[in-house]
Motif scaffolding. Structure first.
Motif, PDB file in Angstrom:
ATOM      1  N   UNK A 116       4.850  -1.786  -6.915  1.00  0.00           N
ATOM      2  CA  UNK A 116       5.882  -1.840  -7.945  1.00  0.00           C
ATOM      3  C   UNK A 116       7.199  -1.412  -7.304  1.00  0.00           C
ATOM      4  N   UNK A 117       8.191  -2.281  -7.416  1.00  0.00           N
ATOM      5  CA  UNK A 117       9.516  -2.008  -6.853  1.00  0.00           C
ATOM      6  C   UNK A 117      10.165  -0.870  -7.618  1.00  0.00           C
ATOM      7  N   UNK A 118      10.590   0.156  -6.895  1.00  0.00           N
ATOM      8  CA  UNK A 118      11.222   1.314  -7.532  1.00  0.00           C
ATOM      9  C   UNK A 118      12.547   0.918  -8.192  1.00  0.00           C
ATOM     10  N   UNK A 119      13.343   0.079  -7.540  1.00  0.00           N
ATOM     11  CA  UNK A 119      14.685  -0.250  -8.033  1.00  0.00           C
ATOM     12  C   UNK A 119      14.690  -1.098  -9.293  1.00  0.00           C
ATOM     13  N   UNK A 120      13.652  -1.888  -9.519  1.00  0.00           N
ATOM     14  CA  UNK A 120      13.628  -2.781 -10.683  1.00  0.00           C
ATOM     15  C   UNK A 120      12.486  -2.479 -11.645  1.00  0.00           C
ATOM     16  N   UNK A 121      11.476  -1.748 -11.181  1.00  0.00           N
ATOM     17  CA  UNK A 121      10.304  -1.492 -12.007  1.00  0.00           C
ATOM     18  C   UNK A 121       9.350  -2.671 -12.080  1.00  0.00           C
ATOM     19  N   UNK A 122       9.634  -3.727 -11.323  1.00  0.00           N
ATOM     20  CA  UNK A 122       8.791  -4.918 -11.354  1.00  0.00           C
ATOM     21  C   UNK A 122       7.584  -4.770 -10.426  1.00  0.00           C
ATOM     22  N   UNK A 123       6.423  -5.094 -10.981  1.00  0.00           N
ATOM     23  CA  UNK A 123       5.199  -5.105 -10.178  1.00  0.00           C
ATOM     24  C   UNK A 123       5.088  -6.459  -9.484  1.00  0.00           C
ATOM     25  N   UNK A 124       4.457  -6.448  -8.328  1.00  0.00           N
ATOM     26  CA  UNK A 124       4.210  -7.709  -7.632  1.00  0.00           C
ATOM     27  C   UNK A 124       2.899  -7.657  -6.875  1.00  0.00           C
ATOM     28  N   UNK A 125       2.405  -8.838  -6.566  1.00  0.00           N
ATOM     29  CA  UNK A 125       1.214  -9.014  -5.738  1.00  0.00           C
ATOM     30  C   UNK A 125       1.620  -9.937  -4.598  1.00  0.00           C
ATOM     31  N   UNK A 126       1.172  -9.618  -3.407  1.00  0.00           N
ATOM     32  CA  UNK A 126       1.524 -10.456  -2.254  1.00  0.00           C
ATOM     33  C   UNK A 126       0.316 -10.546  -1.315  1.00  0.00           C
ATOM     34  N   UNK A 127      -0.084 -11.751  -1.030  1.00  0.00           N
ATOM     35  CA  UNK A 127      -1.147 -11.975  -0.050  1.00  0.00           C
ATOM     36  C   UNK A 127      -0.549 -11.718   1.326  1.00  0.00           C
ATOM     37  N   UNK A 128      -1.387 -11.254   2.260  1.00  0.00           N
ATOM     38  CA  UNK A 128      -0.872 -10.975   3.596  1.00  0.00           C
ATOM     39  C   UNK A 128      -1.934 -11.224   4.661  1.00  0.00           C
ATOM     40  N   UNK A 129      -1.429 -11.436   5.869  1.00  0.00           N
ATOM     41  CA  UNK A 129      -2.239 -11.437   7.088  1.00  0.00           C
ATOM     42  C   UNK A 129      -1.514 -10.520   8.061  1.00  0.00           C
ATOM     43  N   UNK A 130      -2.245  -9.603   8.651  1.00  0.00           N
ATOM     44  CA  UNK A 130      -1.693  -8.646   9.601  1.00  0.00           C
ATOM     45  C   UNK A 130      -2.388  -8.866  10.931  1.00  0.00           C
ATOM     46  N   UNK A 131      -1.626  -9.253  11.956  1.00  0.00           N
ATOM     47  CA  UNK A 131      -2.162  -9.468  13.303  1.00  0.00           C
ATOM     48  C   UNK A 131      -1.834  -8.247  14.146  1.00  0.00           C
ATOM     49  N   UNK A 132      -2.868  -7.560  14.589  1.00  0.00           N
ATOM     50  CA  UNK A 132      -2.712  -6.363  15.407  1.00  0.00           C
ATOM     51  C   UNK A 132      -3.329  -6.588  16.777  1.00  0.00           C
ATOM     52  N   UNK A 133      -2.737  -6.000  17.792  1.00  0.00           N
ATOM     53  CA  UNK A 133      -3.330  -5.968  19.130  1.00  0.00           C
ATOM     54  C   UNK A 133      -3.437  -4.512  19.540  1.00  0.00           C
ATOM     55  N   UNK A 134      -4.614  -4.146  20.039  1.00  0.00           N
ATOM     56  CA  UNK A 134      -4.899  -2.767  20.423  1.00  0.00           C
ATOM     57  C   UNK A 134      -5.143  -2.722  21.925  1.00  0.00           C
ATOM     58  N   UNK A 135      -4.409  -1.858  22.605  1.00  0.00           N
ATOM     59  CA  UNK A 135      -4.618  -1.619  24.040  1.00  0.00           C
ATOM     60  C   UNK A 135      -4.691  -0.119  24.258  1.00  0.00           C
ATOM     61  N   UNK A 136      -5.699   0.322  24.995  1.00  0.00           N
ATOM     62  CA  UNK A 136      -5.885   1.746  25.278  1.00  0.00           C
ATOM     63  C   UNK A 136      -5.909   2.561  23.981  1.00  0.00           C
ATOM     64  N   UNK A 137      -6.558   2.004  22.957  1.00  0.00           N
ATOM     65  CA  UNK A 137      -6.745   2.641  21.650  1.00  0.00           C
ATOM     66  C   UNK A 137      -5.449   2.849  20.866  1.00  0.00           C
ATOM     67  N   UNK A 138      -4.384   2.139  21.243  1.00  0.00           N
ATOM     68  CA  UNK A 138      -3.121   2.194  20.511  1.00  0.00           C
ATOM     69  C   UNK A 138      -2.679   0.785  20.124  1.00  0.00           C
ATOM     70  N   UNK A 139      -1.985   0.678  19.018  1.00  0.00           N
ATOM     71  CA  UNK A 139      -1.506  -0.623  18.543  1.00  0.00           C
ATOM     72  C   UNK A 139      -0.233  -0.990  19.297  1.00  0.00           C
ATOM     73  N   UNK A 140      -0.254  -2.156  19.941  1.00  0.00           N
ATOM     74  CA  UNK A 140       0.902  -2.630  20.699  1.00  0.00           C
ATOM     75  C   UNK A 140       1.544  -3.862  20.046  1.00  0.00           C
TER      76      UNK A 140
END
Length: 152
Positions: free
Chosen positions: A104-128
């Motif tokens: 919910x956006x604080x500035x407008x009070x409007x709720x929203x839903x958003x689909x997402x894809x998050x691409x992560x790469x991990x090297x030496x146990x850290x996200x790069x």
């Protein structure tokens, strides 16, 4: 002798990241990021103003990660958020998280839903690498105050 990427390690780091995001402590979240990294958000900058959504921008450091999660929290209503993780796909050092956020956006009070894809790469146990692809239109509409920017 170099070791092969470990899907188990990648998955563990990603699951830890998601858990920490849910806990909401920006400093603890950022501990999982490398000092330098590749952070991009798929956002049509030419179409939507960024004043209302300052957390949506490219980043490159662990300190930037802290700022991202702080700004994200500052612009949303606490307690009115949820994330549904549908799938985590792991291939060596790379992982893709698929799901949907509800905020919910604080500035407008409007709720929203958003689909997402998050691409992560991990090297030496850290996200790069942290690349986000989300329904930017849903986010932009939730934060739209109806004001017309100067010059338009």
């Amino acid at each position: 002798m170099s070791s092969a990427p470990s899907p188990t390690t990648t998955r563990a780091v990603v699951e830890n990241l998601l858990r920490r995001i849910g806990e909401g402590d920006p400093e603890r979240i950022a501990e999982l990021y490398a000092e330098r990294g590749d952070w991009k958000l798929d956002w049509p900058e030419a179409e939507h103003g960024r004043a209302a959504t300052p957390w949506i921008r490219h980043r490159s450091s662990r300190a930037d990660a802290v700022a991202h999660y702080r700004e994200l929290a500052e612009h949303h209503v606490p307690g009115r958020a949820a994330t549904e993780i549908e799938r985590i796909l792991v291939d060596g050092d790379d992982a893709v998280v698929l799901g949907e956020i509800r905020q919910t956006a604080r500035s407008t009070g409007r709720a929203y839903r958003a689909r997402f894809a998050l691409h992560l790469t991990v090297e030496h146990s850290l996200i790069v690498r942290h690349h986000v692809y989300e329904d930017s239109l849903a986010v932009a509409q939730a934060f739209d105050t109806g004001e017309v920017p100067e010059g338009e």
